[in-house]
Design a protein around this motif. Structure first.
Motif, PDB file in Angstrom:
ATOM      1  N   GLU A 105     -29.104 -13.240  35.057  1.00  0.00           N
ATOM      2  CA  GLU A 105     -29.241 -14.040  33.632  1.00  0.00           C
ATOM      3  C   GLU A 105     -29.803 -13.257  32.582  1.00  0.00           C
ATOM      4  O   GLU A 105     -30.676 -12.166  32.985  1.00  0.00           O
ATOM      5  CB  GLU A 105     -30.236 -15.257  33.803  1.00  0.00           C
ATOM      6  N   VAL A 106     -29.663 -13.210  31.334  1.00  0.00           N
ATOM      7  CA  VAL A 106     -29.953 -12.541  30.349  1.00  0.00           C
ATOM      8  C   VAL A 106     -31.319 -12.946  30.215  1.00  0.00           C
ATOM      9  O   VAL A 106     -31.975 -14.071  30.304  1.00  0.00           O
ATOM     10  CB  VAL A 106     -29.221 -12.806  29.087  1.00  0.00           C
ATOM     11  N   PRO A 107     -32.356 -11.717  30.210  1.00  0.00           N
ATOM     12  CA  PRO A 107     -33.679 -11.927  29.932  1.00  0.00           C
ATOM     13  C   PRO A 107     -33.991 -12.756  28.672  1.00  0.00           C
ATOM     14  O   PRO A 107     -33.147 -12.572  27.728  1.00  0.00           O
ATOM     15  CB  PRO A 107     -34.302 -10.584  30.086  1.00  0.00           C
ATOM     16  N   HIS A 108     -35.271 -13.331  28.528  1.00  0.00           N
ATOM     17  CA  HIS A 108     -35.498 -14.092  27.387  1.00  0.00           C
ATOM     18  C   HIS A 108     -35.605 -13.064  26.119  1.00  0.00           C
ATOM     19  O   HIS A 108     -35.595 -13.567  25.090  1.00  0.00           O
ATOM     20  CB  HIS A 108     -36.864 -14.679  27.759  1.00  0.00           C
ATOM     21  N   GLN A 109     -35.883 -11.755  26.553  1.00  0.00           N
ATOM     22  CA  GLN A 109     -36.149 -10.913  25.273  1.00  0.00           C
ATOM     23  C   GLN A 109     -34.945 -10.747  24.656  1.00  0.00           C
ATOM     24  O   GLN A 109     -34.629 -10.529  23.273  1.00  0.00           O
ATOM     25  CB  GLN A 109     -36.434  -9.471  25.619  1.00  0.00           C
ATOM     26  N   LEU A 110     -33.727 -10.832  25.122  1.00  0.00           N
ATOM     27  CA  LEU A 110     -32.134 -10.693  24.663  1.00  0.00           C
ATOM     28  C   LEU A 110     -31.568 -11.994  24.468  1.00  0.00           C
ATOM     29  O   LEU A 110     -30.584 -11.996  24.087  1.00  0.00           O
ATOM     30  CB  LEU A 110     -31.588  -9.903  25.434  1.00  0.00           C
ATOM     31  N   PHE A 111     -32.033 -13.168  24.782  1.00  0.00           N
ATOM     32  CA  PHE A 111     -31.372 -14.363  24.699  1.00  0.00           C
ATOM     33  C   PHE A 111     -31.132 -14.708  23.185  1.00  0.00           C
ATOM     34  O   PHE A 111     -30.034 -14.996  23.024  1.00  0.00           O
ATOM     35  CB  PHE A 111     -32.388 -15.344  25.168  1.00  0.00           C
ATOM     36  N   ILE A 112     -31.884 -14.513  22.221  1.00  0.00           N
ATOM     37  CA  ILE A 112     -31.538 -14.984  20.936  1.00  0.00           C
ATOM     38  C   ILE A 112     -30.359 -13.814  20.582  1.00  0.00           C
ATOM     39  O   ILE A 112     -29.531 -14.474  19.691  1.00  0.00           O
ATOM     40  CB  ILE A 112     -32.974 -14.639  19.819  1.00  0.00           C
ATOM     41  N   ALA A 113     -30.365 -12.396  20.598  1.00  0.00           N
ATOM     42  CA  ALA A 113     -29.197 -11.834  20.196  1.00  0.00           C
ATOM     43  C   ALA A 113     -28.079 -12.461  20.871  1.00  0.00           C
ATOM     44  O   ALA A 113     -26.989 -12.201  20.240  1.00  0.00           O
ATOM     45  CB  ALA A 113     -29.673 -10.240  20.768  1.00  0.00           C
ATOM     46  N   VAL A 114     -27.937 -12.533  22.186  1.00  0.00           N
ATOM     47  CA  VAL A 114     -26.750 -12.798  23.029  1.00  0.00           C
ATOM     48  C   VAL A 114     -26.273 -14.193  22.325  1.00  0.00           C
ATOM     49  O   VAL A 114     -25.284 -14.522  22.077  1.00  0.00           O
ATOM     50  CB  VAL A 114     -27.010 -13.061  24.459  1.00  0.00           C
ATOM     51  N   ALA A 115     -27.381 -15.179  22.146  1.00  0.00           N
ATOM     52  CA  ALA A 115     -26.955 -16.544  21.403  1.00  0.00           C
ATOM     53  C   ALA A 115     -26.209 -16.250  20.198  1.00  0.00           C
ATOM     54  O   ALA A 115     -25.506 -16.931  19.968  1.00  0.00           O
ATOM     55  CB  ALA A 115     -28.073 -17.220  21.452  1.00  0.00           C
ATOM     56  N   LYS A 116     -26.616 -15.298  19.201  1.00  0.00           N
ATOM     57  CA  LYS A 116     -26.040 -14.997  18.015  1.00  0.00           C
ATOM     58  C   LYS A 116     -24.578 -14.722  18.601  1.00  0.00           C
ATOM     59  O   LYS A 116     -23.624 -15.338  17.323  1.00  0.00           O
ATOM     60  CB  LYS A 116     -26.874 -14.108  17.225  1.00  0.00           C
ATOM     61  N   VAL A 117     -24.284 -13.680  19.231  1.00  0.00           N
ATOM     62  CA  VAL A 117     -23.056 -13.174  19.559  1.00  0.00           C
ATOM     63  C   VAL A 117     -22.055 -14.416  19.994  1.00  0.00           C
ATOM     64  O   VAL A 117     -20.987 -14.717  19.478  1.00  0.00           O
ATOM     65  CB  VAL A 117     -23.042 -12.339  20.501  1.00  0.00           C
ATOM     66  N   LEU A 118     -22.720 -15.222  20.959  1.00  0.00           N
ATOM     67  CA  LEU A 118     -21.917 -16.481  21.257  1.00  0.00           C
ATOM     68  C   LEU A 118     -21.498 -17.462  20.267  1.00  0.00           C
ATOM     69  O   LEU A 118     -20.540 -18.144  20.258  1.00  0.00           O
ATOM     70  CB  LEU A 118     -22.771 -17.118  22.635  1.00  0.00           C
ATOM     71  N   ALA A 119     -22.477 -17.699  19.721  1.00  0.00           N
ATOM     72  CA  ALA A 119     -22.543 -18.409  18.369  1.00  0.00           C
ATOM     73  C   ALA A 119     -21.369 -18.090  17.432  1.00  0.00           C
ATOM     74  O   ALA A 119     -20.452 -18.881  17.037  1.00  0.00           O
ATOM     75  CB  ALA A 119     -23.546 -18.807  17.694  1.00  0.00           C
ATOM     76  N   TYR A 120     -21.163 -16.811  17.210  1.00  0.00           N
ATOM     77  CA  TYR A 120     -20.137 -16.245  16.519  1.00  0.00           C
ATOM     78  C   TYR A 120     -18.947 -16.515  17.263  1.00  0.00           C
ATOM     79  O   TYR A 120     -18.056 -16.780  16.661  1.00  0.00           O
ATOM     80  CB  TYR A 120     -20.386 -14.896  16.408  1.00  0.00           C
ATOM     81  N   VAL A 121     -18.790 -16.317  18.491  1.00  0.00           N
ATOM     82  CA  VAL A 121     -17.533 -16.406  19.137  1.00  0.00           C
ATOM     83  C   VAL A 121     -17.081 -17.790  19.024  1.00  0.00           C
ATOM     84  O   VAL A 121     -15.868 -18.234  18.693  1.00  0.00           O
ATOM     85  CB  VAL A 121     -17.741 -15.925  20.622  1.00  0.00           C
ATOM     86  N   TYR A 122     -18.054 -19.030  19.307  1.00  0.00           N
ATOM     87  CA  TYR A 122     -17.540 -20.320  19.388  1.00  0.00           C
ATOM     88  C   TYR A 122     -16.987 -20.753  17.857  1.00  0.00           C
ATOM     89  O   TYR A 122     -16.174 -21.325  17.851  1.00  0.00           O
ATOM     90  CB  TYR A 122     -18.866 -21.181  19.766  1.00  0.00           C
ATOM     91  N   GLN A 123     -17.766 -20.198  16.995  1.00  0.00           N
ATOM     92  CA  GLN A 123     -17.313 -20.233  15.537  1.00  0.00           C
ATOM     93  C   GLN A 123     -15.924 -19.794  15.234  1.00  0.00           C
ATOM     94  O   GLN A 123     -15.099 -20.440  14.604  1.00  0.00           O
ATOM     95  CB  GLN A 123     -18.336 -19.951  14.496  1.00  0.00           C
ATOM     96  N   LEU A 124     -15.742 -18.522  15.918  1.00  0.00           N
ATOM     97  CA  LEU A 124     -14.438 -17.903  15.626  1.00  0.00           C
ATOM     98  C   LEU A 124     -13.316 -18.566  16.305  1.00  0.00           C
ATOM     99  O   LEU A 124     -12.093 -18.783  15.601  1.00  0.00           O
ATOM    100  CB  LEU A 124     -14.464 -16.678  16.192  1.00  0.00           C
ATOM    101  N   LYS A 125     -13.453 -19.142  17.423  1.00  0.00           N
ATOM    102  CA  LYS A 125     -12.743 -20.039  18.109  1.00  0.00           C
ATOM    103  C   LYS A 125     -12.091 -21.337  17.363  1.00  0.00           C
ATOM    104  O   LYS A 125     -11.137 -21.897  17.300  1.00  0.00           O
ATOM    105  CB  LYS A 125     -13.075 -20.506  19.467  1.00  0.00           C
ATOM    106  N   ALA A 126     -13.329 -22.024  16.861  1.00  0.00           N
ATOM    107  CA  ALA A 126     -13.113 -23.159  16.054  1.00  0.00           C
ATOM    108  C   ALA A 126     -12.225 -22.585  14.549  1.00  0.00           C
ATOM    109  O   ALA A 126     -11.305 -23.318  14.286  1.00  0.00           O
ATOM    110  CB  ALA A 126     -14.442 -23.656  15.424  1.00  0.00           C
ATOM    111  N   TYR A 127     -12.518 -21.773  14.072  1.00  0.00           N
ATOM    112  CA  TYR A 127     -11.767 -21.045  12.879  1.00  0.00           C
ATOM    113  C   TYR A 127     -10.373 -20.855  13.229  1.00  0.00           C
ATOM    114  O   TYR A 127      -9.506 -21.374  12.309  1.00  0.00           O
ATOM    115  CB  TYR A 127     -12.525 -20.040  12.294  1.00  0.00           C
ATOM    116  N   GLU A 128     -10.062 -20.227  14.226  1.00  0.00           N
ATOM    117  CA  GLU A 128      -8.669 -20.193  14.511  1.00  0.00           C
ATOM    118  C   GLU A 128      -7.948 -21.383  15.152  1.00  0.00           C
ATOM    119  O   GLU A 128      -6.733 -21.349  15.105  1.00  0.00           O
ATOM    120  CB  GLU A 128      -8.513 -18.989  15.945  1.00  0.00           C
ATOM    121  N   ALA A 129      -8.928 -22.338  15.411  1.00  0.00           N
ATOM    122  CA  ALA A 129      -8.216 -23.478  15.731  1.00  0.00           C
ATOM    123  C   ALA A 129      -7.916 -24.289  14.456  1.00  0.00           C
ATOM    124  O   ALA A 129      -7.437 -25.621  14.600  1.00  0.00           O
ATOM    125  CB  ALA A 129      -8.894 -24.333  16.786  1.00  0.00           C
TER     126      ALA A 129
END
Length: 375
Positions: free
Chosen positions: A331-355
């Motif tokens: 699992e991603v450590p808590h120190q990097l959780f926010i940074a990974v969460a931002k990337v995942l949020a960007y990917v989810y929003q990009l999927k919605a935009y493409e849809a």
């Protein structure tokens, strides 16, 4: 002392490595009796089947050999004629020779398989040692050879007596038959005798083959100390360890690359690093690193991701941090959780935009990588 003596007892079956080393030295089960019996029986059968044809061929060659042109006596043509007769006779015997060669080869490798070892055929000074020679003569092998020799003599005598008992009257009648008929009858009975005497060797072979298998297995037995030493020798070789590590790494990389297609995003450097991340909101407490790699392996991850429509996002600091601080399937450590969460949020929003939903998102360049996680 008792423990040392017990440790050296050869009570364990040979390991595959020990068997392989023995084969390389030519130390395998071989039965001379099997080869001899097979060749004798096949020779007897061939003699019985093709004896008449061989007799006719011999008669023809003999007739031609005795009918020499008188004009050849004073020059070299007589020698050429004799050589020609001899060559023709050898050619007529080629089928018999070929069959016997094939039988000899297959019967010799039937027990232990095909093995050729220069070490086995090389001369050994130890064989000239008279003490070792007496040990071989009066050891188990020497005793077995004596038993086989006595058994052969007894069996051949019994089978020969049995043949004479059955064909004695026919043998005496041969003298009253015409010459050619007598020759044919004599060759036929000779063939029968040949088969009987050859068959008598089967019993010797049936005893010798199990003995050779048992004796070879006994010679290859190991003590517990031998097995431990062999294991240390194999495990201690640097090339063996390196090869094992390479195989393990290759296997791990293969499994890792298979998981890339299941990732939500590939975070890249953009070219030197690549990390595949997946987050299952229902089952995972934090995002998981499915695969990671640098250079060639990173390129493979990007290629697989592109082929499976997995999003690839450039975030160099985050990619380096994930690669150096998180192992595969962790699992991603808590120190990097926010940074990974931002990337995942960007990917989810990009999927919605493409849809067709929402506006085109942009990735926040300020991922807030902690100093202790930077590489």
């Amino acid at each position: 002392m008792a423990e040392d003596s017990s440790a050296q007892e050869k009570t364990e079956e040979a390991t595959p490595h020990r068997i392989q080393k023995a084969r390389e030295k030519g130390q395998i089960a071989r039965s001379k009796e099997l080869v001899t019996t097979a060749m004798l029986i096949f020779s007897a059968v061939l003699f019985l089947i093709f004896g008449e044809m061989m007799l006719e061929s011999s008669k023809e060659l003999m007739s031609r050999g005795l009918l020499i042109n008188p004009s050849y006596l004073n020059d070299s043509r007589m020698i050429f004629q004799l050589v020609e007769l001899f060559v023709n006779y050898l050619i007529s015997m080629i089928p018999l020779f070929v069959v016997l060669i094939v039988v000899a080869i297959f019967s010799s490798i039937a027990l232990g398989g095909y093995v050729f070892s220069w070490e086995a055929v090389a001369p050994k000074i130890s064989k000239l040692n008279p003490i070792s020679g007496f040990g071989r003569m009066f050891g188990p092998k020497g005793f077995m050879e004596l038993v086989k020799a006595l058994l052969k003599a007894i069996l051949v005598s019994v089978f020969a007596w049995f043949f004479l008992y059955i064909y004695m009257d026919d043998i005496f009648k041969i003298s009253n038959l015409p010459f050619e008929t007598a020759i044919e009858e004599g060759l036929y009975m000779l063939g029968i005798l040949f088969i009987l005497l050859s068959s008598s060797m089967l019993l010797v072979t049936l005893i010798d083959v199990p003995f050779q298998l048992y004796n070879t297995a006994k010679e290859l037995r190991m003590s517990m100390q031998d097995i431990k030493d062999e294991y240390k020798e194999i495990e201690g070789k640097p090339e063996v360890k390196q090869k094992r590590r390479q195989l393990q790494m290759k296997y791990a990389q293969g499994r890792m690359l298979q998981d890339v297609k299941d990732a939500d995003v590939i975070i890249t450097n953009p070219t030197h690093y690549a990390v595949a991340v997946k987050y299952d909101q229902e089952n995972d407490e934090a995002p998981i690193v499915l695969a990671k790699g640098v250079d060639y392996l990173a390129a493979s991850i990007r290629t697989i991701a592109a082929a499976n429509d997995v999003y690839i996002v450039e975030a160099p600091p985050l990619a380096r941090s994930l690669y150096h601080h998180v192992e595969v399937q962790e699992e991603v450590p808590h120190q990097l959780f926010i940074a990974v969460a931002k990337v995942l949020a960007y990917v989810y929003q990009l999927k919605a935009y493409e849809a067709g939903m929402g506006i085109k998102p942009t990735l926040d360049n300020n991922l807030n990588i902690p100093a202790e996680m930077e590489k």
